[in-house]
Enzyme design. Structure first.
Site, short mmCIF file in Angstrom:
data_model
loop_
_atom_site.label_atom_id
_atom_site.label_comp_id
_atom_site.label_asym_id
_atom_site.label_seq_id
_atom_site.Cartn_x
_atom_site.Cartn_y
_atom_site.Cartn_z
CG ASP A 1 -0.25 0.10 2.54
OD1 ASP A 1 1.00 0.11 2.59
OD2 ASP A 1 -0.94 0.17 3.57
CG ASP B 1 0.93 3.56 5.05
OD1 ASP B 1 -0.19 3.35 5.51
OD2 ASP B 1 1.79 2.68 4.88
CG ASP C 1 -3.81 3.25 5.70
OD1 ASP C 1 -4.85 3.86 6.05
OD2 ASP C 1 -3.21 2.45 6.44
#
Length: 165
Positions: A46, A48, A90
């Site tokens: 992912d 962040d 995220d």
């Protein structure tokens, strides 16, 4: 090995969309460590991002326009968006005391994480400058939880970058 789908091209696509939406952001987590190192050192599941909480609606709209949808919503702490088959972003909303000032992100247990303006810096991903958080702040965010292999990798890299034992 985790489901790895967030590559440098996707990172730059997300950053461009947020920039177009007028949404300041700073990379943290694994990609943030790699940005500080100036090279990709491991695969990433992912991306962040610390974002200006005042611009969260614009950030969400920009990501939805790219095909992302909300998977985990723990706002005001974080919200995770996924793009089927491709990636995860995220978002960590940070409330800034004033433009150009320090920020604060809510934590899960009523605590918070400080984002001193001096710790918002620049790194490099795939040869392009990107906004990210400092090694000092990254080291602080790696405290208080059981580390996975990727965390140990990131910590070793951060310690090498800062000369911290």
């Amino acid at each position: 090995m985790p489901d790895v789908r967030m590559d440098a091209t996707k990172v730059h696509e997300v950053l461009a969309a947020l920039r177009e939406a007028g949404c300041p952001c700073w990379i943290s987590g694994g990609w943030g460590v790699d940005a500080l190192a100036g090279r990709q050192t491991r695969p990433h599941r992912d991306l962040d991002l610390a974002i200006d909480a005042d611009r969260e609606p614009a950030a969400m709209a920009a990501l939805v326009a790219l095909g992302y949808s909300v998977e985990t919503d723990w706002r005001p702490v974080r919200v995770e968006l996924v793009e089927p088959g491709d990636g995860r972003v995220d978002l960590h909303p940070v409330v800034f005391e004033r433009p150009g000032g320090d920020g604060r992100q809510a934590g899960l247990d009523g605590d918070w994480f400080d984002y001193p303006r001096a710790d918002l810096t620049t790194g490099t991903i795939a040869g392009r400058p990107v906004p990210c958080i400092s090694p000092r702040l990254q080291l602080g965010f790696h405290q208080g939880y059981e580390h996975r292999d990727v965390d140990r990798h990131d910590l070793a890299l951060l310690r090498a970058l800062t000369g911290t034992p």
